[in-house]
Design a protein around this motif. Structure first.
Motif, PDB file in Angstrom:
ATOM      1  N   LEU A 396       0.828  -1.296  -0.046  1.00  0.00           N
ATOM      2  CA  LEU A 396      -0.053  -0.009  -0.087  1.00  0.00           C
ATOM      3  C   LEU A 396       1.001   1.372   0.075  1.00  0.00           C
ATOM      4  O   LEU A 396       0.630   2.195  -0.585  1.00  0.00           O
ATOM      5  CB  LEU A 396      -1.074   0.146   1.242  1.00  0.00           C
ATOM      6  N   LEU A 397       1.820   1.165   0.782  1.00  0.00           N
ATOM      7  CA  LEU A 397       2.950   2.429   0.926  1.00  0.00           C
ATOM      8  C   LEU A 397       3.488   2.664  -0.321  1.00  0.00           C
ATOM      9  O   LEU A 397       3.712   3.838  -0.786  1.00  0.00           O
ATOM     10  CB  LEU A 397       3.803   2.507   2.099  1.00  0.00           C
ATOM     11  N   TYR A 398       3.918   1.517  -0.986  1.00  0.00           N
ATOM     12  CA  TYR A 398       4.596   1.831  -2.146  1.00  0.00           C
ATOM     13  C   TYR A 398       3.846   2.379  -3.409  1.00  0.00           C
ATOM     14  O   TYR A 398       4.318   3.095  -4.000  1.00  0.00           O
ATOM     15  CB  TYR A 398       5.099   0.463  -2.736  1.00  0.00           C
ATOM     16  N   LEU A 399       2.419   1.954  -3.262  1.00  0.00           N
ATOM     17  CA  LEU A 399       1.513   2.736  -4.366  1.00  0.00           C
ATOM     18  C   LEU A 399       1.124   3.976  -4.114  1.00  0.00           C
ATOM     19  O   LEU A 399       0.351   4.699  -4.909  1.00  0.00           O
ATOM     20  CB  LEU A 399       0.119   1.702  -4.303  1.00  0.00           C
ATOM     21  N   THR A 400       1.569   4.618  -3.084  1.00  0.00           N
ATOM     22  CA  THR A 400       0.930   6.047  -2.533  1.00  0.00           C
ATOM     23  C   THR A 400       1.952   7.060  -3.657  1.00  0.00           C
ATOM     24  O   THR A 400       2.858   6.802  -4.243  1.00  0.00           O
ATOM     25  CB  THR A 400       1.205   6.346  -1.122  1.00  0.00           C
ATOM     26  N   ARG A 401       1.485   8.446  -3.297  1.00  0.00           N
ATOM     27  CA  ARG A 401       2.299   9.558  -4.020  1.00  0.00           C
ATOM     28  C   ARG A 401       3.528   9.454  -3.231  1.00  0.00           C
ATOM     29  O   ARG A 401       4.516   9.829  -4.149  1.00  0.00           O
ATOM     30  CB  ARG A 401       1.281  10.536  -3.914  1.00  0.00           C
ATOM     31  N   SER A 402       3.703   9.580  -2.076  1.00  0.00           N
ATOM     32  CA  SER A 402       4.896   9.712  -1.557  1.00  0.00           C
ATOM     33  C   SER A 402       4.929   8.976  -0.143  1.00  0.00           C
ATOM     34  O   SER A 402       4.040   8.726   0.544  1.00  0.00           O
ATOM     35  CB  SER A 402       5.483  11.157  -1.385  1.00  0.00           C
ATOM     36  N   LEU A 403       5.993   8.460   0.314  1.00  0.00           N
ATOM     37  CA  LEU A 403       6.440   7.963   1.419  1.00  0.00           C
ATOM     38  C   LEU A 403       7.597   8.865   2.367  1.00  0.00           C
ATOM     39  O   LEU A 403       8.360   8.751   1.891  1.00  0.00           O
ATOM     40  CB  LEU A 403       6.591   6.279   1.515  1.00  0.00           C
ATOM     41  N   THR A 415      -0.562  10.329   0.562  1.00  0.00           N
ATOM     42  CA  THR A 415       0.665  10.250   1.151  1.00  0.00           C
ATOM     43  C   THR A 415       0.894   9.479   2.305  1.00  0.00           C
ATOM     44  O   THR A 415      -0.289   9.393   3.081  1.00  0.00           O
ATOM     45  CB  THR A 415       1.115  11.834   1.315  1.00  0.00           C
ATOM     46  N   ALA A 416       2.055   8.906   2.830  1.00  0.00           N
ATOM     47  CA  ALA A 416       2.043   7.869   3.713  1.00  0.00           C
ATOM     48  C   ALA A 416       3.283   8.700   4.555  1.00  0.00           C
ATOM     49  O   ALA A 416       4.281   9.238   4.157  1.00  0.00           O
ATOM     50  CB  ALA A 416       2.584   6.648   3.411  1.00  0.00           C
ATOM     51  N   GLU A 417       3.224   8.478   5.880  1.00  0.00           N
ATOM     52  CA  GLU A 417       4.189   9.179   6.802  1.00  0.00           C
ATOM     53  C   GLU A 417       4.230   8.107   8.167  1.00  0.00           C
ATOM     54  O   GLU A 417       3.334   7.486   8.284  1.00  0.00           O
ATOM     55  CB  GLU A 417       4.050  10.264   7.233  1.00  0.00           C
ATOM     56  N   LEU A 422       1.890   2.613  17.332  1.00  0.00           N
ATOM     57  CA  LEU A 422       1.671   1.261  16.573  1.00  0.00           C
ATOM     58  C   LEU A 422       0.112   0.716  16.362  1.00  0.00           C
ATOM     59  O   LEU A 422      -0.511   0.786  17.592  1.00  0.00           O
ATOM     60  CB  LEU A 422       2.447   0.004  17.354  1.00  0.00           C
ATOM     61  N   THR A 423      -0.253   0.385  15.160  1.00  0.00           N
ATOM     62  CA  THR A 423      -1.437  -0.228  14.925  1.00  0.00           C
ATOM     63  C   THR A 423      -1.109  -1.774  14.959  1.00  0.00           C
ATOM     64  O   THR A 423      -0.467  -2.225  14.228  1.00  0.00           O
ATOM     65  CB  THR A 423      -2.100   0.499  13.694  1.00  0.00           C
ATOM     66  N   ARG A 453       1.171   5.796   8.812  1.00  0.00           N
ATOM     67  CA  ARG A 453      -0.348   6.209   8.368  1.00  0.00           C
ATOM     68  C   ARG A 453      -0.350   6.954   7.021  1.00  0.00           C
ATOM     69  O   ARG A 453       0.494   7.444   6.585  1.00  0.00           O
ATOM     70  CB  ARG A 453      -0.766   6.921   9.509  1.00  0.00           C
ATOM     71  N   LEU A 454      -1.550   6.913   6.445  1.00  0.00           N
ATOM     72  CA  LEU A 454      -1.884   7.475   5.572  1.00  0.00           C
ATOM     73  C   LEU A 454      -2.447   9.100   5.661  1.00  0.00           C
ATOM     74  O   LEU A 454      -3.378   9.217   6.584  1.00  0.00           O
ATOM     75  CB  LEU A 454      -2.981   6.872   4.561  1.00  0.00           C
ATOM     76  N   VAL A 455      -2.116  10.060   4.882  1.00  0.00           N
ATOM     77  CA  VAL A 455      -2.391  11.494   5.145  1.00  0.00           C
ATOM     78  C   VAL A 455      -2.782  11.821   3.961  1.00  0.00           C
ATOM     79  O   VAL A 455      -2.232  11.302   2.717  1.00  0.00           O
ATOM     80  CB  VAL A 455      -1.374  12.325   5.899  1.00  0.00           C
TER      81      VAL A 455
END
Length: 515
Positions: A396-403, A415-417, A422-423, A453-455
């Motif tokens: 999922l993170l790899y497919l976002t706009r940015s990490l 975007t992810a950060e 912890l979840t 997390r996604l933002v």
């Protein structure tokens, strides 16, 4: 040592279950070292881990020289635990099963009654009919250890406590006192390990650093654990203690994908079946590279387009280390050619018709992933063209706009950060709409395990819905033929989803070949 013939259906491979009163007692050190030491002694050892852990099996695999596998009743169903155990133990004469958390700790359910929690080490030990070896962190313990052991030995009469391993013992005098406490409750001491700080394997926010990332240091750590256990534990007594009453079918990826038996579906609430031991086996090649199946079917839920054995590209390498051995085996049984590649260095394999992006630690390798701009562009382009993509957590993170500020593929509008907490936990999820894997309304058990997390999320259709503490959660993203989510699922618990994914990949390959 006698080798179990593949397909043997009468007697299960004997096992010992390495458990503890609580997390942090040293189970992984003991289990990994025990696997390595028994292997040195001439045993063919099958390594297992209770629960959804992806990291410990990597160290088990280094010690055993064969893949570490998971036994998780929550994710695959109780009915599959023994068949999966028997499948993973083929060709071995002994199995070591590392537990999770404390012996009786498992999924928290307010409606639970009785001592055995779902997904606990005790539940798996009971299903296997295997004895438990209790690893006790000896720091701070003296004569009162007898009371603790008495409680664990008598808490549930269905669990057989076969002996104790004393860990982190401070001195010879300390060892004598602890052994006297064990004698008082009639439990054999199978060994005593001194405090060895140098055996600590580096960890970070989600636990130990995976063996694939830790490289040479991981191999050295496994060797050190093996040396320690070989020097201080009674291997002969532990091997003699091993036992299993588990009998019945052996899990077979090909038969699991056959149309479900209505009676089985009604009884278990799950699709798919487990096969008898004499059913055909897929030819599974270990390690990286292409893997194909000799017995792809032309009908049933996993049928693929005639003449097309689609290439499924599966991400690997240091950034994508979370996965189950059964995932590849099911893909192959469904008719796919599986090719493992490293997104930090490689491009998509030639002829890719489906992409699997499993979990891992992309946040630790974001700069290197971003540097492979050619692959990111390929993934984005192919996803827009309809390439089926199955992405979990790291995927999922790899497919976002940015990490964390590093450019990613941009397939998912978010975007992810790195996050503040912890979840973690099991989820009872419902598919909210149709996808290349699931149908709307299907219920799936999965597991979350992340600190990111996604933002700045866009308007992508959510993949899953579930509730946590009364809160309604909508999670993941569906776009084109892409299914991306933080939720980890176990393919053995969801075989029809794998069949659909391979069929979608075959359709994609057929369409590209004819246009």
């Amino acid at each position: 040592m006698a080798e179990c013939a593949p397909g043997e259906a009468v007697v299960s491979v004997p096992a010992v279950v390495v458990a503890a009163p609580a997390s942090g007692s040293g189970k992984t050190t003991v289990a990994t070292g025990l696997i390595g030491a028994l292997r040195r002694a001439g045993h063919r050892v099958a390594p297992f881990k209770v629960g959804p852990d992806y990291i410990d099996p990597g160290y088990h695999g280094l010690a055993a020289g064969r893949p570490g596998r998971n036994l998780d009743p929550v994710l695959v169903g109780m009915e599959r635990v023994v068949p999966l155990y028997r499948h993973g133990a083929q060709g071995c004469d002994l199995a070591v099963v590392e537990g999770v958390m404390g012996l009786f700790d498992g999924r928290i359910d307010e409606n639970q009654s009785g001592a055995i929690a779902e997904g606990s080490t005790a539940q798996v030990a009971g299903l296997l009919g295997a004895p438990v070896v209790l690893v006790v962190d000896a720091r701070g313990h003296s004569q009162s250890l007898a009371a603790l052991l008495h409680g664990f030995a008598t808490f549930d009469s269905t669990i057989r406590l076969g002996g104790v391993i004393l860990n982190r013992v401070g001195s010879e005098r300390h060892d004598q006192v602890l052994r006297a406490a064990c004698d008082r409750v009639g439990l054999a001491v199978l060994g005593s390990l001194p405090r060895m700080a140098e055996l600590e394997v580096p960890s970070r926010h989600l636990g130990l650093i995976p063996a694939v990332e830790h490289g040479v240091a991981a191999t050295a750590a496994v060797e050190a654990m093996t040396d320690l256990v070989a020097a201080h534990l009674d291997l002969h007594a532990i091997a003699a203690l091993a036992h299993s009453t588990a009998a019945g079918p052996i899990w077979d990826p090909g038969m699991e994908l056959m149309p479900p038996d209505p009676a089985h579906r009604a009884e278990t609430g799950r699709s798919g079946v487990v096969a008898s031991a004499d059913s055909g086996r897929a030819a599974i090649a270990g390690g990286s590279g292409a893997v194909t199946s000799p017995h792809r079917r032309a009908s049933g839920p996993s049928a693929v387009v005639a003449g097309f054995d689609p290439v499924i590209a599966m991400a690997g390498g240091p950034a994508f280390t979370f996965g189950y051995a059964e995932h590849r085996e099911l893909l192959v049984a469904a008719g796919a050619q599986v090719v493992v590649f490293d997104p930090m260095h490689d491009e998509l394999p030639t002829g890719t018709a489906g992409l699997v992006l499993p979990g891992g630690f992309p946040e630790e390798h974001a700069a290197d992933l971003a540097a492979n701009a050619a692959l990111l562009a390929q993934v984005a382009q192919q996803a827009r063209r309809g390439l089926p993509v199955h992405a979990e957590c790291a995927g999922l993170l790899y497919l976002t706009r940015s990490l964390d500020g590093h450019a990613m593929a941009g397939v998912v509008d978010a975007t992810a950060e790195f996050g503040p907490r912890l979840t973690l936990g099991y989820r009872d999820a419902v598919a909210l709409t149709d996808s290349a894997l699931w149908r709307a309304g299907e219920r799936v058990r999965g597991h979350e395990f992340h600190r990111t997390r996604l933002v700045a999320t866009g308007t992508a259709t959510p993949a899953w819905g579930w509730h946590v503490g009364g809160e309604r959660i909508r999670e993941g993203a569906l776009t084109h033929h892409v299914h991306a989510s933080y939720l980890h699922t176990h393919p053995a618990g969801n075989p029809e989803a794998i069949a659909r994914f391979v069929a979608a990949a075959a359709d994609y390959a057929h369409t590209r070949a004819t246009t």
